[in-house]
Design a protein around this motif. Structure first.
Motif, mmCIF file in Angstrom:
data_model
loop_
_atom_site.group_PDB
_atom_site.id
_atom_site.type_symbol
_atom_site.label_atom_id
_atom_site.label_comp_id
_atom_site.label_asym_id
_atom_site.label_seq_id
_atom_site.Cartn_x
_atom_site.Cartn_y
_atom_site.Cartn_z
ATOM 1 N N ALA A 72 0.809 -1.223 0.000
ATOM 2 C CA ALA A 72 0.000 0.000 0.000
ATOM 3 C C ALA A 72 0.841 1.272 0.000
ATOM 4 C CB ALA A 72 -0.934 -0.006 1.209
ATOM 5 N N LYS A 73 2.107 1.172 0.332
ATOM 6 C CA LYS A 73 2.940 2.381 0.402
ATOM 7 C C LYS A 73 3.352 2.891 -0.981
ATOM 8 C CE LYS A 73 6.577 4.601 2.931
ATOM 9 N NZ LYS A 73 7.492 4.510 4.051
ATOM 10 N N HIS A 74 3.845 2.005 -1.836
ATOM 11 C CA HIS A 74 4.317 2.449 -3.152
ATOM 12 C C HIS A 74 3.697 1.707 -4.327
ATOM 13 C CE1 HIS A 74 7.738 3.973 -0.660
ATOM 14 N NE2 HIS A 74 7.429 5.036 -1.370
ATOM 15 N N GLY A 75 2.817 0.725 -4.053
ATOM 16 C CA GLY A 75 2.108 0.050 -5.124
ATOM 17 C C GLY A 75 2.821 -1.117 -5.767
ATOM 18 N N SER A 76 3.986 -1.509 -5.274
ATOM 19 C CA SER A 76 4.650 -2.695 -5.817
ATOM 20 C C SER A 76 3.756 -3.905 -5.586
ATOM 21 C CB SER A 76 5.989 -2.927 -5.131
ATOM 22 O OG SER A 76 6.894 -1.895 -5.442
ATOM 23 N N THR A 77 3.765 -4.839 -6.524
ATOM 24 C CA THR A 77 2.951 -6.050 -6.383
ATOM 25 C C THR A 77 3.841 -7.282 -6.410
ATOM 26 O OG1 THR A 77 2.533 -6.162 -8.771
ATOM 27 C CG2 THR A 77 0.910 -4.996 -7.413
ATOM 28 N N PHE A 78 3.443 -8.274 -5.618
ATOM 29 C CA PHE A 78 4.203 -9.515 -5.461
ATOM 30 C C PHE A 78 3.315 -10.692 -5.837
ATOM 31 C CE2 PHE A 78 5.856 -6.381 -2.573
ATOM 32 C CZ PHE A 78 7.236 -6.521 -2.658
ATOM 33 N N GLY A 79 3.861 -11.637 -6.604
ATOM 34 C CA GLY A 79 3.116 -12.836 -6.941
ATOM 35 C C GLY A 79 2.753 -13.613 -5.688
ATOM 36 N N THR A 80 1.496 -14.021 -5.568
ATOM 37 C CA THR A 80 1.087 -14.753 -4.366
ATOM 38 C C THR A 80 1.803 -16.087 -4.241
ATOM 39 O OG1 THR A 80 -0.829 -15.667 -5.522
ATOM 40 C CG2 THR A 80 -1.198 -13.681 -4.207
ATOM 41 N N CYS A 81 2.078 -16.730 -5.359
ATOM 42 C CA CYS A 81 2.707 -18.051 -5.306
ATOM 43 C C CYS A 81 4.230 -18.000 -5.376
ATOM 44 C CB CYS A 81 2.180 -18.929 -6.437
ATOM 45 S SG CYS A 81 0.407 -19.211 -6.347
ATOM 46 N N SER A 82 4.784 -16.936 -5.957
ATOM 47 C CA SER A 82 6.240 -16.835 -6.110
ATOM 48 C C SER A 82 6.879 -15.833 -5.156
ATOM 49 C CB SER A 82 6.592 -16.422 -7.540
ATOM 50 O OG SER A 82 6.180 -15.074 -7.779
ATOM 51 N N GLY A 83 6.106 -14.840 -4.704
ATOM 52 C CA GLY A 83 6.654 -13.777 -3.872
ATOM 53 C C GLY A 83 7.487 -12.774 -4.650
ATOM 54 N N PHE A 84 7.603 -12.951 -5.958
ATOM 55 C CA PHE A 84 8.452 -12.108 -6.789
ATOM 56 C C PHE A 84 7.737 -10.829 -7.203
ATOM 57 C CE2 PHE A 84 10.250 -10.773 -10.906
ATOM 58 C CZ PHE A 84 11.567 -10.579 -10.508
ATOM 59 N N CYS A 85 8.479 -9.721 -7.220
ATOM 60 C CA CYS A 85 7.964 -8.426 -7.651
ATOM 61 C C CYS A 85 8.649 -8.032 -8.953
ATOM 62 C CB CYS A 85 8.237 -7.364 -6.580
ATOM 63 S SG CYS A 85 7.677 -5.713 -7.059
ATOM 64 N N ASP A 86 7.835 -7.671 -9.960
ATOM 65 C CA ASP A 86 8.419 -7.265 -11.234
ATOM 66 C C ASP A 86 8.084 -5.815 -11.585
ATOM 67 O OD1 ASP A 86 5.763 -7.404 -11.944
ATOM 68 O OD2 ASP A 86 6.017 -8.923 -13.492
ATOM 69 N N ASN A 87 7.738 -5.014 -10.547
ATOM 70 C CA ASN A 87 7.371 -3.620 -10.820
ATOM 71 C C ASN A 87 7.606 -2.737 -9.604
ATOM 72 O OD1 ASN A 87 4.908 -3.350 -9.058
ATOM 73 N ND2 ASN A 87 4.352 -5.138 -10.271
ATOM 74 N N GLY A 88 7.575 -1.448 -9.824
ATOM 75 C CA GLY A 88 7.636 -0.478 -8.725
ATOM 76 C C GLY A 88 8.968 -0.445 -8.007
ATOM 77 N N ASP A 89 8.940 0.139 -6.813
ATOM 78 C CA ASP A 89 10.162 0.333 -6.039
ATOM 79 C C ASP A 89 10.792 -0.969 -5.555
ATOM 80 O OD1 ASP A 89 10.088 3.097 -6.326
ATOM 81 O OD2 ASP A 89 8.795 3.342 -4.577
ATOM 82 N N ALA A 90 10.015 -2.042 -5.475
ATOM 83 C CA ALA A 90 10.539 -3.329 -5.008
ATOM 84 C C ALA A 90 10.898 -4.268 -6.171
ATOM 85 C CB ALA A 90 9.525 -4.006 -4.092
ATOM 86 N N LYS A 91 10.949 -3.741 -7.381
ATOM 87 C CA LYS A 91 11.203 -4.551 -8.579
ATOM 88 C C LYS A 91 12.448 -5.426 -8.426
ATOM 89 C CE LYS A 91 11.681 -4.322 -13.546
ATOM 90 N NZ LYS A 91 11.530 -3.533 -14.739
ATOM 91 N N ASP A 92 12.317 -6.663 -8.922
ATOM 92 C CA ASP A 92 13.387 -7.663 -8.943
ATOM 93 C C ASP A 92 13.768 -8.170 -7.559
ATOM 94 O OD1 ASP A 92 13.524 -7.682 -11.728
ATOM 95 O OD2 ASP A 92 14.944 -6.003 -11.746
ATOM 96 N N THR A 93 12.842 -8.099 -6.614
ATOM 97 C CA THR A 93 13.056 -8.686 -5.288
ATOM 98 C C THR A 93 11.994 -9.746 -5.041
ATOM 99 O OG1 THR A 93 11.643 -7.100 -4.106
ATOM 100 C CG2 THR A 93 13.968 -6.500 -4.387
ATOM 101 N N THR A 94 12.249 -10.586 -4.073
ATOM 102 C CA THR A 94 11.304 -11.643 -3.705
ATOM 103 C C THR A 94 11.078 -11.595 -2.205
ATOM 104 O OG1 THR A 94 12.109 -13.037 -5.511
ATOM 105 C CG2 THR A 94 10.878 -14.139 -3.761
ATOM 106 N N LEU A 95 9.813 -11.724 -1.802
ATOM 107 C CA LEU A 95 9.493 -11.759 -0.377
ATOM 108 C C LEU A 95 10.168 -12.963 0.268
ATOM 109 C CD1 LEU A 95 5.652 -11.071 -0.587
ATOM 110 C CD2 LEU A 95 7.425 -9.472 0.169
ATOM 111 N N PRO A 96 10.722 -12.811 1.463
ATOM 112 C CA PRO A 96 11.278 -13.973 2.176
ATOM 113 C C PRO A 96 10.147 -14.943 2.536
ATOM 114 C CG PRO A 96 12.093 -11.915 3.117
ATOM 115 C CD PRO A 96 10.992 -11.556 2.170
ATOM 116 N N SER A 97 10.403 -16.214 2.325
ATOM 117 C CA SER A 97 9.363 -17.221 2.555
ATOM 118 C C SER A 97 9.528 -17.905 3.904
ATOM 119 C CB SER A 97 9.386 -18.269 1.448
ATOM 120 O OG SER A 97 10.586 -19.005 1.490
ATOM 121 N N VAL A 98 8.427 -18.495 4.347
ATOM 122 C CA VAL A 98 8.389 -19.334 5.537
ATOM 123 C C VAL A 98 7.748 -20.641 5.103
ATOM 124 C CG1 VAL A 98 7.427 -19.593 7.858
ATOM 125 C CG2 VAL A 98 8.230 -17.358 7.086
#
Length: 139
Positions: A72-98
């Motif tokens: 909600a802060k900058h609008g970057s979106t992350f794949g629900t199944c991959s955690g990968f972001c391909d846009n916005g300020d978080a582009k080319d990062t992946t959420l840490p998984s558990v």
């Protein structure tokens, strides 16, 4: 070996859209985790954007746009199944998984690096629902 803790059900995550819980690592550092629906069950990600450590679930569920988790802060979106972001300020990062597993419709924590503490946010377990005051006004 202790049984893995049951977090919730797969159906609950799919119906509600997400599930928030808190874990601790081997050093006692707490971390919020979100469960989100995925085609084959659920996935678990740290509850923070990779760009500025902003919570993806701020206490009222995860925000989605076109099936992706939205910061909600900058609008970057992350794949629900991959955690990968391909846009916005978080582009080319992946959420840490558990690591979680789906067993007979239940979601269980199987990640050896974390211990389940409680459902909800890090500070939800204090039992104090009264807001604090920062006012300098005395009565």
């Amino acid at each position: 070996m202790a049984a893995e803790p049951t977090l919730t059900t797969v159906d609950h995550v799919h119906e509600e859209g997400s599930f928030l819980f808190t874990v601790a690592d081997d050093y006692g550092v707490t971390q919020e985790v979100i469960l989100v629906p995925c085609e084959d069950g659920v996935e678990a990600w740290h509850n923070r954007c990779t760009h500025e450590d902003f919570k993806l679930d701020r206490g009222f569920g995860v925000i989605y746009r076109e099936g992706e988790i939205v910061c909600a802060k900058h609008g970057s979106t992350f794949g629900t199944c991959s955690g990968f972001c391909d846009n916005g300020d978080a582009k080319d990062t992946t959420l840490p998984s558990v690591e979680v597993a789906c067993e007979d419709g239940d979601v269980v924590l199987v990640d050896d690096g974390y211990t389940f503490l409680h459902e909800g946010a890090e500070d939800d377990d204090d039992g104090d629902d009264v807001p604090g005051s920062t006012s300098n006004v005395g009565f």
